[in-house]
Design an enzyme around this catalytic site. Structure first.
Site, PDB file in Angstrom:
ATOM      1  CG  HIS A  12     -50.906 -15.374  15.717  1.00  0.00           C
ATOM      2  ND1 HIS A  12     -51.132 -16.520  15.039  1.00  0.00           N
ATOM      3  CD2 HIS A  12     -50.819 -14.294  14.576  1.00  0.00           C
ATOM      4  CE1 HIS A  12     -51.044 -16.338  13.626  1.00  0.00           C
ATOM      5  NE2 HIS A  12     -51.094 -15.123  13.319  1.00  0.00           N
ATOM      6  CG  HIS A  59     -46.374 -15.310  10.686  1.00  0.00           C
ATOM      7  ND1 HIS A  59     -46.644 -16.048  12.038  1.00  0.00           N
ATOM      8  CD2 HIS A  59     -47.691 -14.667  10.415  1.00  0.00           C
ATOM      9  CE1 HIS A  59     -47.731 -15.808  12.576  1.00  0.00           C
ATOM     10  NE2 HIS A  59     -48.435 -15.375  11.514  1.00  0.00           N
ATOM     11  CG  HIS A 193     -55.489 -10.533   9.348  1.00  0.00           C
ATOM     12  ND1 HIS A 193     -56.025 -11.728   9.782  1.00  0.00           N
ATOM     13  CD2 HIS A 193     -54.292 -10.663   9.395  1.00  0.00           C
ATOM     14  CE1 HIS A 193     -54.996 -12.451  10.102  1.00  0.00           C
ATOM     15  NE2 HIS A 193     -53.849 -11.783   9.859  1.00  0.00           N
ATOM     16  CD  GLU A 240     -52.725 -15.655  10.581  1.00  0.00           C
ATOM     17  OE1 GLU A 240     -51.654 -15.645  10.434  1.00  0.00           O
ATOM     18  OE2 GLU A 240     -53.375 -15.148  11.450  1.00  0.00           O
TER      19      GLU A 240
END
Ligand code: DHB
Ligand code: FE
Length: 282
Positions: A12, A59, A193, A240
């Site tokens: 996303h 977030h 990431h 995530e």
């Protein structure tokens, strides 16, 4: 009764949203990424759900360090795209399914998942970028969306197994909702990431590809991956990926893989994407 026909998982990354919003998707950098979603955009038009239960993480937008639920469900009639610092994304308002969201909340809580009920919540890139990737730029989203937020930004975060079990409970909740609805469960985030610290920019293609293989064929094993292994191998933000396990837990043990895509890089992230159909529900 409502039935879960398919699961979709996708990264996303906020820069993907910016690329769509600013008309840059055909640029050399972005074109290979969006090519991986061409099939998906056709597939979703042929398999339009009535409702998507969209598992994502906020977030630090709707929730912050003052209050952050581990699991939260959006029970409002609608959700505004959040302003994450550059103004809200120019995307449609997200419309929820209040009766189904309330039913899911009730059933999850009776099933020992103490999910937080949220009636006012702006939705950030974690939720809107997957919608854009699948539906493009419509004037209205073509289905209702129930946001299901998982805390993966402030420790402690839930284990992969907890997320997998939540997916199973979510399935029971959805399938006991008394309406003839086609429901998809989407899981967002990842893949590997790391956005901060000494290892900023970390990407681990071997880990990601194994995760995709195993999530499809052997989710029980993936559910056992400890949080520290995600952090060590997929980076601090790679955590995530546990949200994909919610999606997978809501599907049959054996699924049909309609689409699989993996691409590096998009911004600081490896991008992964799966479309899995539930053979029993179709
Ligand atoms: C990036 C990726 C994310 O998943 C996110 O939530 C924020 C930033 C990035 O690659 O920049
Ligand atoms: Fe993210």
């Amino acid at each position: 009764m409502a039935r879960i026909t398919a699961g979709v998982s996708t990264s996303h990354v906020p820069a993907i949203g910016a690329s769509i919003d600013l008309g840059k998707t055909t640029e050399d950098y972005w074109q290979p990424l969006f090519a991986g979603y061409e099939y998906s955009k056709k597939w979703i038009q042929q398999n339009l759900p009535d409702v998507v239960v969209l598992v994502y993480n906020d977030h630090g937008t709707a929730f912050d360090m003052n209050m952050i639920p581990i699991f939260a469900i959006g029970c409002a009639a609608e959700f505004q795209p959040a302003d994450e610092g550059w103004g809200p994304r120019p995307v449609p308002i997200v419309k929820g399914h209040q009766a189904m969201a309330a039913h899911i909340a009730d059933n999850l809580i009776q099933d020992d998942f103490d999910i937080t009920i949220v009636r006012k919540m702006d939705v950030d890139h974690g939720l809107t970028v997957p919608l854009s990737l699948m539906f493009g730029q419509p004037t209205q989203w073509p289905c209702l969306v129930i946001p299901l937020a998982v805390n993966v930004v402030l420790y402690p975060v839930p284990s992969g197994n907890r997320c997998y079990q939540l997916g199973k409970a979510l399935r029971c909740a959805i399938e006991s909702f008394d309406a003839d609805l086609n429901v998809q469960v989407w899981g967002t985030g990842g893949m590997s990431h790391q956005l901060q610290g000494e290892r900023v920019g970390l990407i681990n293609q071997a880990f990601d590809r194994q995760f995709l293989d195993d999530l499809i064929a052997d989710p029980e094993t993936v559910a056992q991956i400890p949080l520290l292994r995600y952090i060590n191998e997929a980076g601090s933000e790679g955590i995530e990926m546990v949200m994909w396990l919610v999606m997978r837990g809501a599907l049959d043990d054996k699924v049909e893989v309609k689409h699989r895509f993996y691409h590096v890089p998009a911004s600081n992230t490896a991008v992964g994407h799966l479309i899995l159909e539930n053979p029993g529900a179709l």
